[in-house]
Design a protein around this motif. Structure first.
Motif, PDB file in Angstrom:
ATOM      1  N   GLY A 190       0.766  -1.192   0.026  1.00  0.00           N
ATOM      2  CA  GLY A 190       0.109  -0.087   0.004  1.00  0.00           C
ATOM      3  C   GLY A 190       0.843   1.235   0.093  1.00  0.00           C
ATOM      4  O   GLY A 190       2.124   1.146  -0.388  1.00  0.00           O
ATOM      5  N   GLU A 191       0.438   2.320   0.427  1.00  0.00           N
ATOM      6  CA  GLU A 191       0.938   3.541   0.478  1.00  0.00           C
ATOM      7  C   GLU A 191       1.666   3.639   1.870  1.00  0.00           C
ATOM      8  O   GLU A 191       0.749   3.510   2.644  1.00  0.00           O
ATOM      9  CB  GLU A 191       0.087   4.813   0.215  1.00  0.00           C
ATOM     10  CG  GLU A 191      -0.375   4.933  -1.339  1.00  0.00           C
ATOM     11  CD  GLU A 191       0.745   5.672  -1.968  1.00  0.00           C
ATOM     12  OE1 GLU A 191       1.989   5.787  -1.555  1.00  0.00           O
ATOM     13  OE2 GLU A 191       0.756   5.660  -3.351  1.00  0.00           O
ATOM     14  N   GLU A 192       2.730   4.165   1.919  1.00  0.00           N
ATOM     15  CA  GLU A 192       3.440   4.421   3.161  1.00  0.00           C
ATOM     16  C   GLU A 192       3.260   5.741   3.802  1.00  0.00           C
ATOM     17  O   GLU A 192       3.185   6.740   2.984  1.00  0.00           O
ATOM     18  CB  GLU A 192       4.788   3.966   3.278  1.00  0.00           C
ATOM     19  CG  GLU A 192       5.185   2.636   3.675  1.00  0.00           C
ATOM     20  CD  GLU A 192       6.717   2.509   3.632  1.00  0.00           C
ATOM     21  OE1 GLU A 192       7.410   2.074   2.646  1.00  0.00           O
ATOM     22  OE2 GLU A 192       7.464   2.918   4.828  1.00  0.00           O
ATOM     23  N   ILE A 193       3.007   5.959   4.916  1.00  0.00           N
ATOM     24  CA  ILE A 193       2.911   7.350   5.755  1.00  0.00           C
ATOM     25  C   ILE A 193       3.727   7.357   6.976  1.00  0.00           C
ATOM     26  O   ILE A 193       3.959   6.311   7.679  1.00  0.00           O
ATOM     27  CB  ILE A 193       1.535   7.904   5.855  1.00  0.00           C
ATOM     28  CG1 ILE A 193       0.596   6.806   6.747  1.00  0.00           C
ATOM     29  CG2 ILE A 193       0.643   8.282   4.606  1.00  0.00           C
ATOM     30  CD1 ILE A 193      -0.771   7.752   7.245  1.00  0.00           C
ATOM     31  N   ASP A 212       7.880  10.243   3.325  1.00  0.00           N
ATOM     32  CA  ASP A 212       9.049  10.428   2.981  1.00  0.00           C
ATOM     33  C   ASP A 212       9.505   9.907   1.423  1.00  0.00           C
ATOM     34  O   ASP A 212       8.728   9.182   0.834  1.00  0.00           O
ATOM     35  CB  ASP A 212       9.639   9.285   3.953  1.00  0.00           C
ATOM     36  CG  ASP A 212      11.144   9.553   4.133  1.00  0.00           C
ATOM     37  OD1 ASP A 212      11.867  10.546   3.405  1.00  0.00           O
ATOM     38  OD2 ASP A 212      11.856   8.786   4.887  1.00  0.00           O
ATOM     39  N   HIS A 213      10.728  10.134   1.104  1.00  0.00           N
ATOM     40  CA  HIS A 213      11.091   9.435  -0.480  1.00  0.00           C
ATOM     41  C   HIS A 213      12.280   8.705   0.202  1.00  0.00           C
ATOM     42  O   HIS A 213      13.261   9.450   0.241  1.00  0.00           O
ATOM     43  CB  HIS A 213      11.033  10.731  -1.257  1.00  0.00           C
ATOM     44  CG  HIS A 213       9.914  11.270  -1.667  1.00  0.00           C
ATOM     45  ND1 HIS A 213       9.107  11.933  -0.771  1.00  0.00           N
ATOM     46  CD2 HIS A 213       9.286  11.371  -2.940  1.00  0.00           C
ATOM     47  CE1 HIS A 213       8.169  12.594  -1.441  1.00  0.00           C
ATOM     48  NE2 HIS A 213       8.104  12.194  -2.774  1.00  0.00           N
ATOM     49  N   LYS A 214      12.147   7.473   0.285  1.00  0.00           N
ATOM     50  CA  LYS A 214      13.575   6.729   0.841  1.00  0.00           C
ATOM     51  C   LYS A 214      14.617   6.463  -0.130  1.00  0.00           C
ATOM     52  O   LYS A 214      15.801   6.414   0.216  1.00  0.00           O
ATOM     53  CB  LYS A 214      13.042   5.746   1.668  1.00  0.00           C
ATOM     54  CG  LYS A 214      12.281   5.893   2.993  1.00  0.00           C
ATOM     55  CD  LYS A 214      12.044   4.667   3.599  1.00  0.00           C
ATOM     56  CE  LYS A 214      11.000   5.116   4.802  1.00  0.00           C
ATOM     57  NZ  LYS A 214      11.079   4.582   6.098  1.00  0.00           N
ATOM     58  N   ALA A 230      10.434  15.081   1.608  1.00  0.00           N
ATOM     59  CA  ALA A 230       9.173  14.685   2.230  1.00  0.00           C
ATOM     60  C   ALA A 230       8.184  15.657   1.967  1.00  0.00           C
ATOM     61  O   ALA A 230       8.522  16.893   1.823  1.00  0.00           O
ATOM     62  CB  ALA A 230       9.329  14.438   3.959  1.00  0.00           C
ATOM     63  N   ILE A 231       6.807  15.447   1.994  1.00  0.00           N
ATOM     64  CA  ILE A 231       5.760  16.301   1.739  1.00  0.00           C
ATOM     65  C   ILE A 231       4.690  16.196   2.897  1.00  0.00           C
ATOM     66  O   ILE A 231       4.742  14.961   3.510  1.00  0.00           O
ATOM     67  CB  ILE A 231       5.040  15.933   0.595  1.00  0.00           C
ATOM     68  CG1 ILE A 231       4.776  14.678   0.166  1.00  0.00           C
ATOM     69  CG2 ILE A 231       6.054  16.426  -0.509  1.00  0.00           C
ATOM     70  CD1 ILE A 231       3.244  14.421   0.194  1.00  0.00           C
ATOM     71  N   ASP A 415      11.864  14.574  -8.473  1.00  0.00           N
ATOM     72  CA  ASP A 415      10.371  14.238  -8.155  1.00  0.00           C
ATOM     73  C   ASP A 415       9.607  14.014  -6.804  1.00  0.00           C
ATOM     74  O   ASP A 415       8.684  13.386  -6.563  1.00  0.00           O
ATOM     75  CB  ASP A 415      10.041  12.935  -8.956  1.00  0.00           C
ATOM     76  CG  ASP A 415      10.826  11.795  -8.004  1.00  0.00           C
ATOM     77  OD1 ASP A 415      11.701  11.966  -7.211  1.00  0.00           O
ATOM     78  OD2 ASP A 415      10.448  10.376  -8.530  1.00  0.00           O
ATOM     79  N   ILE A 416      10.098  14.791  -6.029  1.00  0.00           N
ATOM     80  CA  ILE A 416       9.732  14.952  -4.583  1.00  0.00           C
ATOM     81  C   ILE A 416       8.078  15.556  -4.802  1.00  0.00           C
ATOM     82  O   ILE A 416       8.071  16.437  -5.406  1.00  0.00           O
ATOM     83  CB  ILE A 416      10.621  15.842  -3.740  1.00  0.00           C
ATOM     84  CG1 ILE A 416      11.804  15.455  -3.630  1.00  0.00           C
ATOM     85  CG2 ILE A 416       9.875  15.960  -2.208  1.00  0.00           C
ATOM     86  CD1 ILE A 416      12.075  13.847  -2.893  1.00  0.00           C
TER      87      ILE A 416
END
Ligand code: AMP
Ligand code: GLY
Length: 429
Positions: A190-193, A212-214, A230-231, A415-416
């Protein structure tokens, strides 16, 4: 209040920046700090692992509140040592810091508290671990139990990869003692938050949600890093998801920790996977995230310092924080080669011009000062944050600042926030 922050990265610069705005503050120290914090706080040449030195400094300077940034001093017992000296600390005891220090401990707490998480088993014998994954099949997740500098997790798509990871951790001991035990988990999808809460042992105050963008490369490719950007807020984390995270994951964990006589104080960072039936716990960290901290604190409208003091003193009940309705984006500028080997010492120009752009805050992460200039001195070097009316504007402003900075040896992901902006556009229709 006299405050001591521990750490030297972008997270600590952001914490110091927020605390420095408090009317309650009389003096701010940061150990060891960085050139960014030196502009408005007193850097103290003590390392985060020098527990005795930090406690002695806090006693001598009559510090009212210590705020550790990274996990290492917490796992090493800084909160316990400060408590023994009668000094408040916004961070957990070594016992409570096991929520980050041991994956098995976290899974036990999750099961005891009924927190939704991936099915798991733990092993100290390599042979039994290899047999277990043959029986369960791939994909499967292999984790070194202890702290492994964020590199202890392998999400194995095939059984071959899983066996290889077990051999590396348990037999070749690539993470040393941290891999004496492994936790093997079902692979979540799924999506991580990342959801953050400030805790006082009993109560939890929500601090925000970020994505985050790991991975190091655009399109989530390449090796894992400490976080490339991160956003906040991610469009896939509406209020109902946050409610579920607080009521099914964070508050039950706090209650279980209190029941076990190790109440959790400080920043609690829940890494969650959004599965169709709700958020599932991937991991806890016992600190603010980096670059999530640089992404969330610029959104804060209230004074942070009294909330941190209340958390340290078990007095959060009834506390409230006000937040801006803006969106926030952080792009991390790294040294070419990171997360592998990289060069240091290159000069970075254009920082003042970048910081003067609308909505922008620059946080130093791995820099050093030399002859009036700023040089690169780490893998993650600068965290460039911007607020905007929406994510698209926040991201555009952050990249405008990045493009104003002149540093030959640097790079960043381009692409953040892109997937989040797309998801937000889809949701709008
Ligand atoms: P951690 O060091 O525990 O944050 O794990 C690093 C990353 O591995 C997480 O951010 C996830 O992307 C991934 N991960 C960890 N556990 C799982 C799991 N059970 N299922 C899928 N991905 C996972
Ligand atoms: N950005 C992820 C972390 O702080 O662990």
């Amino acid at each position: 209040m006299r405050v001591l922050i521990i750490g030297s990265g972008g997270r600590e610069h952001a914490l110091a920046w927020a605390v420095a705005a408090s009317p309650l503050l009389t003096e701010l120290f940061i150990a060891p700090g960085n050139p960014g914090t030196a502009a408005f706080a007193q850097n103290v040449p003590l390392r985060g692992t020098d527990i005795a030195g930090l406690v002695a400094f806090a006693v001598e300077r009559k510090i009212d509140l210590v705020i550790p940034g990274p996990e290492a001093p917490l796992v090493a017992g800084i909160a316990d040592a400060l408590a023994a000296a009668g000094i408040a600390c916004c961070g957990p005891s070594a016992a409570a810091a096991q929520l980050e220090g041991s994956k098995e401990f976290t899974k036990e707490i999750a099961d005891a508290a009924g927190i939704p998480t991936a099915a798991w088993a733990s092993f100290t014998q390599a042979e039994a671990a290899h047999e277990y994954i043959e029986a369960t099949g791939a994909p499967i997740v292999i984790k070194a139990d202890g702290l492994a500098a964020g590199k202890g997790v392998v999400v194995a798509a095939t059984l071959d990869e899983a066996h290889e990871a077990l051999t590396a951790i348990m037999e070749d001991k690539v993470h040393g003692a941290a891999g004496a035990k492994v936790v093997i988990e079902q692979c979540l999808e799924g999506e991580e938050i990342s959801v953050f809460a400030l805790c006082d042992g009993q109560d939890a105050l929500y601090l925000g949600v970020a994505a985050d963008h790991k991975r190091v490369g655009d399109g989530d490719t390449g090796p894992n890093t400490g976080g490339m950007g991160a956003i906040s807020p991610p469009p896939w984390a509406p209020p109902a998801i946050i409610e579920a995270a607080m009521s099914r994951i964070i508050r039950p964990a706090l209650a279980e920790m209190a029941k076990r006589g190790m109440p959790f104080r400080g920043f609690l960072f829940a890494g969650l996977m959004l599965e169709p039936d709700g958020p599932k716990l991937i991991e806890f960290n016992v600190r603010f995230g980096d670059p999530e901290c640089e992404t969330l604190l610029p959104l804060l409208e209230s004074d942070l310092l009294p909330a941190l003091a209340a958390a340290a003193n078990g007095a959060l009940k009834g506390a409230e924080l006000r937040w801006k309705t803006s969106a926030s984006a952080t792009v991390v500028l790294c040294a070419k080669g990171y997360p592998g080997a990289y060069a240091t010492g290159g000069e970075i120009l254009g920082l003042e011009q970048a910081a003067a752009l609308p909505g922008v805050q620059l946080f130093h992460a791995g820099t050093m000062a030399a002859e009036g200039g700023i040089l690169a001195n780490g893998g993650r070097v600068l965290a460039v944050n911007a607020l905007g009316a929406d994510l698209e504007q926040a991201v555009a402003r952050a990249y405008a600042a990045v493009d104003t900075i002149d540093w030959d040896d640097g790079f960043c992901r381009r692409d953040i926030g892109r997937r989040a902006i797309f998801a937000a556009a889809l949701a709008k229709g």
